[in-house]
Design an enzyme around this catalytic site. Structure first.
Site, short mmCIF file in Angstrom:
data_model
loop_
_atom_site.label_atom_id
_atom_site.label_comp_id
_atom_site.label_asym_id
_atom_site.label_seq_id
_atom_site.Cartn_x
_atom_site.Cartn_y
_atom_site.Cartn_z
N GLU A 21 117.50 -66.65 123.95
CA GLU A 21 118.48 -67.38 124.28
C GLU A 21 118.39 -67.65 125.80
OE1 GLU A 21 122.37 -66.69 121.91
OE2 GLU A 21 121.73 -64.97 122.63
N LYS A 99 129.08 -73.39 120.62
CA LYS A 99 127.62 -72.91 120.60
C LYS A 99 127.15 -73.60 119.18
CE LYS A 99 124.69 -69.12 122.09
NZ LYS A 99 124.75 -67.64 122.60
#
Length: 120
Positions: A21, A99
């Site tokens: 990420e 997200k």
């Protein structure tokens, strides 16, 4: 209390617990609600009596596209903190950070965190 809404701002950031990420990054969406008295702005029609929507966007962008954090909770908290530091007329705010593509198996639209903060 009067409100200013800025909805579905989109950014690309590098937040998350996993190294992938932080390396690859991903999309984020942010909604904000700023609570303040807008009566004078409505009467005067002067920007000085309100909060500049462009500045709201740029503060949010700087946080989301800035230094990587592990949690979206920390991203939301930093956005709220920067709003209070920048806007003396602000009484309280709600910040919601989405997200859309977290590394969680399953079928869902997104995960999100929403916080509400008041000036102390």
């Amino acid at each position: 209390m009067d409100k200013i809404y800025v909805n579905q701002m989109e950014f690309y950031g590098y937040h998350g617990l996993y190294p992938e990420e932080n390396k690859l990054g991903q999309r984020y969406k942010v909604d904000v609600v700023l609570n303040l008295d807008l009566k004078q702005a409505g009467k005067s029609d002067h920007m000085d009596d309100s909060i500049d929507y462009g500045k709201i966007y740029h503060i949010t962008k700087d946080v989301v596209e800035g230094k990587a954090k592990h949690l979206v909770e920390a991203v939301a908290e930093e956005i709220a903190y920067q709003f209070f530091a920048s806007f003396e007329k602000l009484n309280s705010c709600t910040v919601k950070v989405y997200k859309p593509d977290p590394p969680i198996p399953g079928h869902y639209q997104s995960v999100a965190v929403e916080i509400f903060r008041e000036r102390s």
